[in-house]
Scaffold this motif. Structure first.
Motif, short mmCIF file in Angstrom:
data_model
loop_
_atom_site.label_atom_id
_atom_site.label_comp_id
_atom_site.label_asym_id
_atom_site.label_seq_id
_atom_site.Cartn_x
_atom_site.Cartn_y
_atom_site.Cartn_z
N HIS A 193 31.81 41.43 39.26
CA HIS A 193 33.32 40.75 39.15
C HIS A 193 34.21 41.63 39.26
CE1 HIS A 193 32.50 41.89 34.98
NE2 HIS A 193 33.68 41.84 34.84
N ASN A 194 34.27 43.05 38.74
CA ASN A 194 35.17 44.01 39.02
C ASN A 194 35.45 44.22 40.33
OD1 ASN A 194 35.99 43.73 36.34
ND2 ASN A 194 34.70 45.65 35.91
N TYR A 229 34.92 42.27 42.88
CA TYR A 229 35.94 41.22 43.41
C TYR A 229 37.22 41.20 43.30
CZ TYR A 229 37.03 36.42 44.86
OH TYR A 229 37.55 35.42 45.57
N ALA A 230 37.38 41.56 42.03
CA ALA A 230 38.72 41.61 41.48
C ALA A 230 39.55 42.82 42.22
CB ALA A 230 38.91 41.76 39.90
N MET A 234 40.36 41.52 45.77
CA MET A 234 41.53 40.57 45.88
C MET A 234 42.83 41.49 45.60
SD MET A 234 40.51 37.00 43.81
CE MET A 234 40.67 37.75 42.39
N MET A 235 42.68 42.47 44.75
CA MET A 235 44.00 43.29 44.48
C MET A 235 44.47 43.78 45.97
SD MET A 235 44.06 44.63 40.75
CE MET A 235 42.34 45.15 40.43
N TRP A 243 40.85 31.52 48.15
CA TRP A 243 41.74 31.59 47.22
C TRP A 243 41.45 30.28 46.12
CZ3 TRP A 243 42.74 34.51 43.14
CH2 TRP A 243 43.70 34.29 42.24
N TYR A 269 38.21 29.49 44.86
CA TYR A 269 37.98 30.46 43.82
C TYR A 269 38.87 30.10 42.37
CZ TYR A 269 37.94 34.62 40.59
OH TYR A 269 37.86 35.44 39.80
N CYS A 270 40.04 29.43 42.65
CA CYS A 270 40.88 29.12 41.32
C CYS A 270 40.07 27.76 40.89
CB CYS A 270 42.27 28.92 41.81
SG CYS A 270 43.05 30.27 42.25
N GLN A 314 48.39 31.76 34.98
CA GLN A 314 47.42 32.81 35.41
C GLN A 314 47.61 33.31 36.93
OE1 GLN A 314 43.79 30.76 34.30
NE2 GLN A 314 43.74 32.13 32.31
N GLU A 315 47.66 32.07 37.69
CA GLU A 315 47.83 32.14 39.17
C GLU A 315 49.07 33.10 39.57
OE1 GLU A 315 48.06 29.96 43.20
OE2 GLU A 315 47.73 28.60 41.56
N ILE A 347 48.87 36.92 38.84
CA ILE A 347 47.92 37.55 39.83
C ILE A 347 48.89 37.60 40.98
CG2 ILE A 347 46.11 37.33 41.19
CD1 ILE A 347 44.49 36.10 39.09
#
Length: 145
Positions: free
Chosen positions: A54-55, A57-58, A61-62, A125, A128-129, A138-139, A142
């Motif tokens: 999961h990190n 993927y994060a 995304m960044m 996106w 995923y949301c 939260q969105e 980000i």
């Protein structure tokens, strides 16, 4: 280990010298199967130890610009404007709502679930949301980072 095997093969008789040299290079070279297997194992272990899925993927995304996260919203607004309709009620649909619409369309078409390529700006996106039930706050956090 490998050093002893190399010395043993190099000390073979001259008649077997060509075959021995080929064997030495095949079994003890930098790109030998054993070294490749060890390297693959070490790399996989380190990656799993330091960066969970999961990190990963994060982090992926960044690396995207904010347009990746707003493309579906902008496309929906442009579609509504082109058809002469306005966004009812709230001024901004969040990506979770768009993802929910995409998932419902897939269910209506008889598919088990909605899928897309990771680089698909109009679907990745929002889906995923929808999947993680992300709120508008939260969105926004980000997107604005």
């Amino acid at each position: 280990g490998m050093a002893r095997q190399r010395v043993k093969l190099l000390n073979n008789s001259v008649s077997d010298h060509n075959g021995a040299m080929a064997s030495v290079f095949r079994l003890t070279s930098v790109n030998c199967p054993v070294r490749r297997a060890v390297l693959a194992h070490q790399f996989g272990s380190l990656r799993r130890a330091f960066i969970a899925n999961h990190n990963q993927y994060a982090i992926w995304m960044m690396m995207h610009s904010s347009s990746f996260f707003t493309a579906a919203h902008n496309y929906k607004n442009d579609s509504l404007t082109a058809s002469g309709r306005k966004n009812p009620g709230n001024a901004r649909n969040n990506s979770k709502q768009i993802g929910e619409e995409l998932a419902n369309e897939e269910k209506f078409d008889g598919n088990a679930g909605a899928t897309c390529d990771a680089t698909d700006e109009l679907r990745a996106w929002p889906l995923y949301c929808h999947e993680v039930v992300m709120t508008m706050e939260q969105e926004e956090r980000i997107i604005n980072q």
